[in-house]
Design a protein around this motif. Structure first.
Motif, PDB file in Angstrom:
ATOM      1  N   VAL A  14    -125.000  -1.406 -16.665  1.00  0.00           N
ATOM      2  CA  VAL A  14    -124.775  -1.167 -18.088  1.00  0.00           C
ATOM      3  C   VAL A  14    -123.728  -0.089 -18.283  1.00  0.00           C
ATOM      4  CG1 VAL A  14    -125.839  -0.290 -20.196  1.00  0.00           C
ATOM      5  CG2 VAL A  14    -127.044  -1.985 -18.811  1.00  0.00           C
ATOM      6  N   HIS A  15    -123.856   1.012 -17.508  1.00  0.00           N
ATOM      7  CA  HIS A  15    -122.879   2.095 -17.625  1.00  0.00           C
ATOM      8  C   HIS A  15    -121.480   1.605 -17.259  1.00  0.00           C
ATOM      9  CE1 HIS A  15    -121.229   6.143 -17.594  1.00  0.00           C
ATOM     10  NE2 HIS A  15    -120.724   5.896 -16.389  1.00  0.00           N
ATOM     11  N   PHE A  18    -119.995  -0.478 -20.109  1.00  0.00           N
ATOM     12  CA  PHE A  18    -119.534   0.334 -21.218  1.00  0.00           C
ATOM     13  C   PHE A  18    -118.243   1.065 -20.866  1.00  0.00           C
ATOM     14  CE2 PHE A  18    -124.016   0.459 -23.014  1.00  0.00           C
ATOM     15  CZ  PHE A  18    -123.670  -0.286 -24.122  1.00  0.00           C
ATOM     16  N   SER A  19    -118.105   1.499 -19.611  1.00  0.00           N
ATOM     17  CA  SER A  19    -116.905   2.242 -19.226  1.00  0.00           C
ATOM     18  C   SER A  19    -115.668   1.351 -19.240  1.00  0.00           C
ATOM     19  CB  SER A  19    -117.086   2.867 -17.836  1.00  0.00           C
ATOM     20  OG  SER A  19    -117.197   1.853 -16.850  1.00  0.00           O
ATOM     21  N   TYR A  21    -115.501  -1.402 -21.330  1.00  0.00           N
ATOM     22  CA  TYR A  21    -115.533  -2.135 -22.593  1.00  0.00           C
ATOM     23  C   TYR A  21    -114.240  -1.928 -23.383  1.00  0.00           C
ATOM     24  CZ  TYR A  21    -117.500  -3.731 -27.070  1.00  0.00           C
ATOM     25  OH  TYR A  21    -117.743  -4.392 -28.243  1.00  0.00           O
ATOM     26  N   GLN A  65    -118.881   0.234 -29.884  1.00  0.00           N
ATOM     27  CA  GLN A  65    -119.270   1.066 -28.748  1.00  0.00           C
ATOM     28  C   GLN A  65    -119.799   2.419 -29.207  1.00  0.00           C
ATOM     29  OE1 GLN A  65    -115.813   1.740 -26.243  1.00  0.00           O
ATOM     30  NE2 GLN A  65    -114.489   1.586 -28.033  1.00  0.00           N
ATOM     31  N   SER A  69    -123.339   2.628 -27.528  1.00  0.00           N
ATOM     32  CA  SER A  69    -123.100   3.348 -26.277  1.00  0.00           C
ATOM     33  C   SER A  69    -123.038   4.843 -26.554  1.00  0.00           C
ATOM     34  CB  SER A  69    -121.797   2.874 -25.628  1.00  0.00           C
ATOM     35  OG  SER A  69    -121.400   3.748 -24.598  1.00  0.00           O
ATOM     36  N   LYS A  70    -123.974   5.592 -26.022  1.00  0.00           N
ATOM     37  CA  LYS A  70    -123.942   7.046 -26.201  1.00  0.00           C
ATOM     38  C   LYS A  70    -122.712   7.658 -25.534  1.00  0.00           C
ATOM     39  CE  LYS A  70    -126.963  11.073 -26.140  1.00  0.00           C
ATOM     40  NZ  LYS A  70    -128.302  11.584 -25.783  1.00  0.00           N
ATOM     41  N   GLY A  72    -119.890   6.187 -25.220  1.00  0.00           N
ATOM     42  CA  GLY A  72    -118.777   5.828 -26.101  1.00  0.00           C
ATOM     43  C   GLY A  72    -118.676   6.755 -27.292  1.00  0.00           C
TER      44      GLY A  72
END
Length: 491
Positions: A14-15, A18-19, A21, A65, A69-70, A72
């Motif tokens: 997941v991390h 997001f990185s 994205y 995001q 996403s925290k 983000g």
């Protein structure tokens, strides 16, 4: 333990997603730039509307995001706090004034629609700024590839149409060879941002293959041919002013990129004269749609000034130039007057100050860090981005650069590139939970405001083959959509 291991792997996945994205969104933007001018992206939508829909999807994805996403949200806050305090307060005040203006406007949901779009475009700029800090060469290279592919596809279409008309012995009616845009001026509004950038790889990457260098030179010359063939006096004047200002500000450092631009522009002018005036047996005629010729444009400006003077504090409301009767256009063809009329004079003054400070800070940082930038090979990039920004803003004084979807998005990207390069590293301070919550509330409200009007309008376009303006629309379009004005309540 055997149950914990899959959970750890899932969290890592997941991390990782997001990185990456944001860079995936930027690649989608590059595809947008490369394909939108030449190809139908959405079969059921008009060319203008399809660009608006894709633009909105991009900015919504970029803003999502922050909500989901925290990391983000923290990255966005770090980018925000890298700005000077005056800039942060200025943006906050303009947003607040825009919200008050929207809530007091006659058609609130359309005002909120424009406010939300502008907020998300600022967020898209921050996304680009964060990306270029981490993936400098990938982002710059991807943008150049997108511009090159876009110019290649468009020029192939244009010159194929030109040759077909010539072979058939027909009259060449401008703007027939131009395609992909519902109005030729929308092409100019897209092109103005790219003119200082299209040949830049020749200076940034001196070891390019000779074949690629030759292709870039040909495409750049063809790009200038299209500018002259479009007969846009405003765009030609804007790029001339931008080149002059760039030369004055950066002096001898600007001579290489400016000289390259002047040489390709001269070659483009000569080729334009040959193709459109000196080829025998080819008669040309022009039926270019002059939506805002000089007298009409002055009339639009007068109406904007009247709105600004009658509603000095909050304006008539975002997008509300398109609400009041106007048989010429749904925007005043002047970005400064548009903001003054719709957002009010205080917001206009703040934005002018912020843009002025930023435009002055860019060359100051350039000369301060010129040795570092030279080692990185970024000197031509800084000069070309400044020239691109000046060209776009100059053209905005006589055209709808801040209105049309493709030019709006390019505006946000150019600003984002400059923000990311200027603030090479964002502050490492930890964002508080309250700051993250406030950022998410703003992003969520902007997204909700955009979808409030967007979804019903989009569904209407899907269900209707030949969409025509409602009878209660009294302003000529386009504005947010192709058909233009804001509908009035049924009497």
């Amino acid at each position: 333990m055997r149950f914990k291991q899959p959970i750890i792997y899932f969290k890592q996945a997941v991390h990782l997603s997001f990185s990456h994205y944001s860079i995936a969104i930027f690649f989608c933007f590059c595809l947008f730039i490369a394909l939108a001018p030449s190809f139908d992206l959405i079969s059921w939508a008009q060319r203008y509307d399809e660009k608006r829909i894709v633009q909105v999807i991009l900015v919504l994805l970029a803003a999502s995001q922050i909500l989901f996403s925290k990391p983000g949200a923290k990255h966005f806050l770090r980018m925000l706090f890298s700005l000077p305090r005056l800039s942060r307060w200025g943006l906050a005040i303009v947003t607040l004034l825009g919200l008050i203006s929207s809530l007091t406007a006659p058609a609130i949901k359309y005002a909120i629609l424009e406010l939300g779009l502008f907020i998300l475009l600022v967020g898209f700029s921050f996304t680009v700024a964060l990306l270029i800090q981490r993936y400098n060469h990938i982002i710059i290279g991807s943008l150049f590839v997108a511009i090159t592919v876009s110019a290649f596809c468009y020029e192939i279409t244009f010159f194929t149409s030109y040759i077909g008309i010539f072979i058939q012995g027909n009259l060449l009616f401008l703007p027939e060879p131009f395609s992909g845009f519902s109005n030729i001026r929308f092409f100019n509004q897209f092109q103005i941002w790219t003119l200082p950038l299209i040949a830049l790889p020749l200076l940034l990457y001196p070891r390019l293959f000779a074949s690629i260098r030759g292709l870039l030179i040909i495409l750049t010359i063809g790009w200038w041919v299209l500018l002259f063939a479009s007969q846009s006096r405003g765009a030609q004047l804007a790029i001339t002013l931008a080149l002059t200002l760039t030369l004055l500000v950066f002096r001898k450092d600007a001579w290489r990129p400016v000289k390259l631009t002047l040489l390709t522009a001269t070659a483009g002018w000569l080729l334009y004269l040959f193709l459109f005036f000196y080829i025998p047996d080819l008669e040309t005629s022009s039926r270019l749609a002059q939506l805002a010729e000089d007298p009409a444009r002055l009339q639009l400006w007068q109406q904007a000034l009247r709105m600004a003077t009658e509603n000095p504090w909050l304006g008539v409301g975002p997008m509300h130039y398109a609400y009041y009767p106007n048989t010429i256009a749904a925007h005043p063809h002047n970005g400064l007057l548009q903001i003054a009329a719709e957002w009010g004079l205080p917001s206009t003054a703040i934005l002018v100050i912020l843009v002025g400070r930023g435009s002055l800070a860019w060359p100051r940082r350039y000369f301060k860090d010129s040795d570092v930038l030279e080692k990185k090979g970024e000197l031509p990039l800084w000069i070309a981005l400044f020239c691109s920004l000046m060209a776009g803003m100059a053209y905005a004084f006589v055209s709808g650069v801040i209105v049309m979807p493709l030019s709006q998005t390019l505006f946000a990207v150019i600003v984002g590139l400059m923000l990311g390069l200027y603030h090479e590293t964002s502050p490492t301070s930890v964002a508080s939970a309250h700051q993250i919550l406030l950022l998410r509330l703003v992003a969520g409200a902007a997204m909700a405001g955009l979808l409030w009007t967007l979804l019903p309008d989009t569904l209407q376009r899907i269900e209707t083959d030949n969409l025509v303006p409602a009878k209660n629309v009294v302003a000529f379009g386009p504005r947010f959509w192709q058909e233009g004005g804001i509908p009035h309540p049924e009497q």
